[in-house]
Design an enzyme around this catalytic site. Sequence first.
Site, PDB file in Angstrom:
ATOM      1  CE  LYS A  73      45.745  55.169  42.398  1.00 42.62           C
ATOM      2  NZ  LYS A  73      44.693  56.129  42.496  1.00 42.62           N
ATOM      3  NE  ARG A 116      41.427  65.012  17.991  1.00 36.72           N
ATOM      4  CZ  ARG A 116      41.414  65.942  17.042  1.00 36.72           C
ATOM      5  NH1 ARG A 116      42.462  66.726  16.898  1.00 36.72           N
ATOM      6  NH2 ARG A 116      40.385  66.075  16.260  1.00 36.72           N
ATOM      7  NE  ARG A 126      43.637  52.618  38.739  1.00 33.55           N
ATOM      8  CZ  ARG A 126      44.076  53.742  38.211  1.00 33.55           C
ATOM      9  NH1 ARG A 126      44.706  53.718  37.031  1.00 33.55           N
ATOM     10  NH2 ARG A 126      43.915  54.888  38.814  1.00 33.55           N
ATOM     11  CD  GLU A 161      38.947  49.928  38.311  1.00 30.85           C
ATOM     12  OE1 GLU A 161      39.436  51.020  38.629  1.00 30.85           O
ATOM     13  OE2 GLU A 161      37.786  49.588  38.574  1.00 30.85           O
ATOM     14  CG  HIS A 212      29.986  54.908  44.917  1.00 31.28           C
ATOM     15  ND1 HIS A 212      28.900  54.890  44.095  1.00 31.28           N
ATOM     16  CD2 HIS A 212      30.749  55.941  44.530  1.00 31.28           C
ATOM     17  CE1 HIS A 212      28.997  55.888  43.235  1.00 31.28           C
ATOM     18  NE2 HIS A 212      30.100  56.543  43.478  1.00 31.28           N
ATOM     19  CG  HIS A 265      35.304  59.342  48.711  1.00 31.55           C
ATOM     20  ND1 HIS A 265      34.458  58.422  48.132  1.00 31.55           N
ATOM     21  CD2 HIS A 265      36.568  58.935  48.409  1.00 31.55           C
ATOM     22  CE1 HIS A 265      35.165  57.508  47.487  1.00 31.55           C
ATOM     23  NE2 HIS A 265      36.447  57.789  47.646  1.00 31.55           N
ATOM     24  CG  HIS A 272      36.217  52.884  46.789  1.00 29.22           C
ATOM     25  ND1 HIS A 272      37.255  52.520  47.618  1.00 29.22           N
ATOM     26  CD2 HIS A 272      36.474  54.159  46.421  1.00 29.22           C
ATOM     27  CE1 HIS A 272      38.103  53.542  47.735  1.00 29.22           C
ATOM     28  NE2 HIS A 272      37.648  54.552  47.014  1.00 29.22           N
ATOM     29  CE  LYS A 308      40.253  54.158  38.228  1.00 28.06           C
ATOM     30  NZ  LYS A 308      39.506  53.442  39.286  1.00 28.06           N
ATOM     31  CD  GLU A 340      40.592  56.386  49.378  1.00 32.62           C
ATOM     32  OE1 GLU A 340      41.068  55.295  49.000  1.00 32.62           O
ATOM     33  OE2 GLU A 340      39.508  56.839  48.960  1.00 32.62           O
ATOM     34  CG  ASN A 383      37.643  50.361  42.784  1.00 34.65           C
ATOM     35  OD1 ASN A 383      38.028  51.521  42.868  1.00 34.65           O
ATOM     36  ND2 ASN A 383      37.515  49.740  41.626  1.00 34.65           N
TER      37      ASN A 383
HETATM   38  N1  GLY Z   1      40.999  55.396  43.298  1.00 38.64           N
HETATM   39  C1  GLY Z   1      41.159  54.107  42.750  1.00 38.64           C
HETATM   40  C2  GLY Z   1      42.016  54.090  41.537  1.00 38.64           C
HETATM   41  O1  GLY Z   1      42.714  55.042  41.257  1.00 38.64           O
HETATM   42  O2  GLY Z   1      41.993  53.121  40.828  1.00 38.64           O
END
Ligand code: GLY
Length: 368
Positions: A228, A122, A242, A238, A253, A268, A249, A144, A186, A246
């Site tokens: 960030k 956990r 947040r 998010e 994507h 990417h 993206h 993430k 990025e 993106n």
């Molecule tokens: N890569 C985008 C984020 O971490 O929200």
Amino acid sequence: MTTTLPVSGAHFEPYEVVVGEGLTAGLGRRVAPFARGRTVIITDETVAGLHAPAVLASLQAAGVRARLLTIPPGENSKSFAELERVIDRLLAFGLDRRDLIIALGGGVVGDLAGLAAALYMRGIDLVQVPTTLLAQVDSSVGGKTAIDTPRGKNLVGAFHQPRLVVADIDLLATLPERQLRSGWAEVLKHGLICDAGFFDWLAGEGAVGAKGDPAALTRAVVRSIEIKSAIVGEDEKEAGRRALLNLGHTFGHAIEAELGFDEDALTHGEAVALGCALAFRFSAARGLCPLADADRVETVIAAAGLPTRLEHAGAFSADRLLARMAGDKKAEGGGLTLILARAIGDAFVDKAADRAAVAAFLRAEGAA
Ligand code: GLY
């Protein structure tokens, strides 16, 4: 020079991101406070060959006894099968909740090791030691973690913040040029989102960072993480702001997906660069952003050796790209969410982008 950046939010334990040159020798000293029991370094076979001896030596010198768990390099490792194998190895090593995982590698290692740390008993502690520019400025910070499924990328995951991130700029010296440029996409993205002055610097004096200049890379990584971490601190899960991260993206994507996520065809970072150029041109086409800004974004991205036009990536169908974009996990309630811009350094979230306008735009951009 070493810079220590705090990351804090209302719902997670604060942690530090340490950025600088020559940090690996002192890594053990920084990790030791979190290594209360056993430590396992999860890495891939390529990174293990390049950096594991120095990392292990540094940990040992600080009294941290660690063992290596290697995974095959590449996106295919972000799978249920590899996650199961990693967790099985952790169980076989007898790790318990007080123990520590170190993710040593790029985005694939960070995402998989991070998810294993989130799930194991956990949740156990995680230290991120990113070895690619993309991982240093993006995936190692913010919590993430994810694996892919045959239905899409990053569809199974968890938010699991690290206890510490150590970004040693020296480790970027072994990166292939294309990987460095991909991470630079990025970096540019962060300027485009909310810091026009940073973007100006990246376009001018700082552009040598994309070619590996360590001082420029250090400044680019530090400013990217500042941007960030401020956003993540406000909106870890998010729910709102947040999503700005993106930028590029949703277009990117969809293009990656159409190419079968073939990193040889389009990395990417290249997809993000192309997606940023498209997002700015779409914003300009909708009258939201000056055309001069969209043109400048294209010029700066191209100068970094990154793609800016659909034709640079292949031949696409507008309908298929749109279907991919609407299927993106950031789409809510069937609507199309896009990150658009009012200007360089002023991005915003549009949760109800006009699909017909996007389709027309993609056709104007050369999609069939
Ligand atoms: N890569 C985008 C984020 O971490 O929200």
